[in-house]
Write an enzyme that holds these catalytic residues in place. Structure first.
Site, mmCIF file in Angstrom:
data_model
loop_
_atom_site.group_PDB
_atom_site.id
_atom_site.type_symbol
_atom_site.label_atom_id
_atom_site.label_comp_id
_atom_site.label_asym_id
_atom_site.label_seq_id
_atom_site.Cartn_x
_atom_site.Cartn_y
_atom_site.Cartn_z
ATOM 1 N N ARG A 1 23.870 17.449 -3.291
ATOM 2 C CA ARG A 1 23.598 16.011 -3.141
ATOM 3 C C ARG A 1 23.993 15.275 -4.412
ATOM 4 O O ARG A 1 23.577 15.663 -5.505
ATOM 5 C CB ARG A 1 22.111 15.765 -2.898
ATOM 6 C CG ARG A 1 21.683 16.238 -1.558
ATOM 7 C CD ARG A 1 20.879 15.171 -0.875
ATOM 8 N NE ARG A 1 20.366 15.720 0.369
ATOM 9 C CZ ARG A 1 19.923 14.986 1.357
ATOM 10 N NH1 ARG A 1 19.909 13.682 1.257
ATOM 11 N NH2 ARG A 1 19.478 15.550 2.451
ATOM 12 N N ARG B 1 1.394 -10.745 5.827
ATOM 13 C CA ARG B 1 2.854 -10.809 6.029
ATOM 14 C C ARG B 1 3.295 -10.202 7.353
ATOM 15 O O ARG B 1 4.472 -10.268 7.697
ATOM 16 C CB ARG B 1 3.555 -10.144 4.835
ATOM 17 C CG ARG B 1 3.279 -10.929 3.548
ATOM 18 C CD ARG B 1 4.001 -10.355 2.371
ATOM 19 N NE ARG B 1 5.448 -10.429 2.524
ATOM 20 C CZ ARG B 1 6.314 -9.901 1.660
ATOM 21 N NH1 ARG B 1 5.858 -9.258 0.604
ATOM 22 N NH2 ARG B 1 7.604 -9.989 1.862
ATOM 23 N N PRO C 1 0.838 -1.212 0.000
ATOM 24 C CA PRO C 1 0.000 0.000 0.000
ATOM 25 C C PRO C 1 0.869 1.257 0.000
ATOM 26 O O PRO C 1 1.742 1.420 0.841
ATOM 27 C CB PRO C 1 -0.781 -0.099 1.316
ATOM 28 C CG PRO C 1 -0.598 -1.487 1.808
ATOM 29 C CD PRO C 1 0.673 -2.001 1.206
ATOM 30 N N GLU C 2 0.636 2.107 -0.981
ATOM 31 C CA GLU C 2 1.363 3.371 -1.078
ATOM 32 C C GLU C 2 0.484 4.497 -0.546
ATOM 33 O O GLU C 2 -0.669 4.277 -0.198
ATOM 34 C CB GLU C 2 1.751 3.627 -2.543
ATOM 35 C CG GLU C 2 2.746 2.624 -3.106
ATOM 36 C CD GLU C 2 4.143 2.804 -2.544
ATOM 37 O OE1 GLU C 2 4.410 3.818 -1.864
ATOM 38 O OE2 GLU C 2 4.974 1.913 -2.793
ATOM 39 N N HIS D 1 -5.754 -14.205 8.728
ATOM 40 C CA HIS D 1 -4.833 -13.064 8.777
ATOM 41 C C HIS D 1 -5.461 -11.798 9.356
ATOM 42 O O HIS D 1 -4.884 -10.729 9.265
ATOM 43 C CB HIS D 1 -4.295 -12.780 7.378
ATOM 44 C CG HIS D 1 -3.606 -13.958 6.760
ATOM 45 N ND1 HIS D 1 -2.452 -14.492 7.283
ATOM 46 C CD2 HIS D 1 -3.928 -14.720 5.691
ATOM 47 C CE1 HIS D 1 -2.079 -15.524 6.542
ATOM 48 N NE2 HIS D 1 -2.958 -15.694 5.583
#
Ligand SMILES: [Zn+2]
Length: 271
Positions: free
Chosen positions: A152, A110, A2-3, A91
């Site tokens: 950077r 997971r 999930p983003e 789950h």
């Protein structure tokens, strides 16, 4: 995984069912997620009213009067709202029941997600206090990114995926945004001009907005009985399209690996 758009969609999906409801029960079937669910969570939260359902980065938190329950979906977590009649699956690790007998249920095959408690200001929590700004907030600007990028030498892709710089730009969104902005993902962050950061910031915001809007069409799934809420396939411009013709110039889209993650880009359009 999930983003940010999926997490925001999850927040919007559960919020109307939880806000101003009182927590009447908390049932924990598996304490061992990424970090253990605090044993005293039921004692702390039961009887409290959920004042708000908020998000910071990929954390959703339920704001109570005496603290907040912080939820992260990890690699495979999902939230849904269900009735007490639906038995938990293998789950389904935690149920938070609210007045009206609705249950907020976390499924996480997971077990990389977490459910934590804090009585601090959420922004002072150790998982949150060092995070960069929200990409959709007004404080996330080209000036900000340009200032942070000075000297950077890391790639611009890893720069925008660094959650200390800005949160929520996951691997897919990084490739997509860099394509829209015409910036080569291998370019050094410190070599990107302010004008090009303007394009990149606009691209990140529009990519995330589009994805969240698309998620809006799945909101009803948060209460569907089959337990598969709310993730959605976004229409992508380069991600996952190696070898396909670029939508702008028709050159084949390239795939490379950066920091063990796949990057997709058009070497003709992105400089
Ligand atoms: Zn191209």
């Amino acid at each position: 995984m999930p983003e940010l758009p999926e997490v925001e969609t999850s927040r919007r999906g559960i919020e109307p069912h939880l806000r101003n409801r009182t927590i009447t029960d908390i049932s924990i079937r598996q304490h061992r997620l990424r970090w253990p669910i605090p044993k005293d969570l039921p004692a702390l939260a039961m009887g409290q009213k959920i004042r708000d359902v908020c998000r910071r980065a990929k954390y959703i938190y339920l704001k109570l009067d005496n603290g907040s329950i912080i939820i992260h979906l990890g690699m495979s977590g999902s939230l849904r709202i269900c009735s007490a009649k639906i038995p938990p699956g293998k789950h389904d690790h935690i149920d938070i029941t609210v007045s009206g007998n609705r249950i907020l249920r976390l499924r996480d095959p997971r077990k990389f997600g977490c459910v934590l408690w804090t009585d601090q200001d959420i922004n002072e929590h150790k998982l949150i206090r060092s995070l960069g700004p929200e990409p959709l907030d007004d404080g996330f600007t080209a000036d900000y990114l340009h200032g942070k990028a000075k000297k950077r030498s890391c790639s611009v892709k890893s720069f925008i995926m660094n959650s200390h710089i800005v949160v929520g730009v996951g691997n897919i969104y990084a490739s997509e945004s860099l394509f829209k902005a015409g910036i080569n993902p291998k370019r050094k962050a410190g070599s990107v001009s302010l004008a090009r950061f303007e394009k990149l910031v606009a691209a990140i915001k529009s990519t995330l907005h589009e994805s969240i809007e698309q998620g809006g069409t799945t909101l009803r799934d948060f209460t569907s009985e089959d337990g598969k809420p709310g993730y959605f396939a976004q229409k992508l411009l380069v991600y996952g399209l190696a070898g396909e013709p670029c939508s702008v110039c028709s050159e084949p889209v390239k795939q490379i690996t950066q920091q063990a993650r796949s990057t997709f880009y058009c070497s003709n359009c992105q400089k």
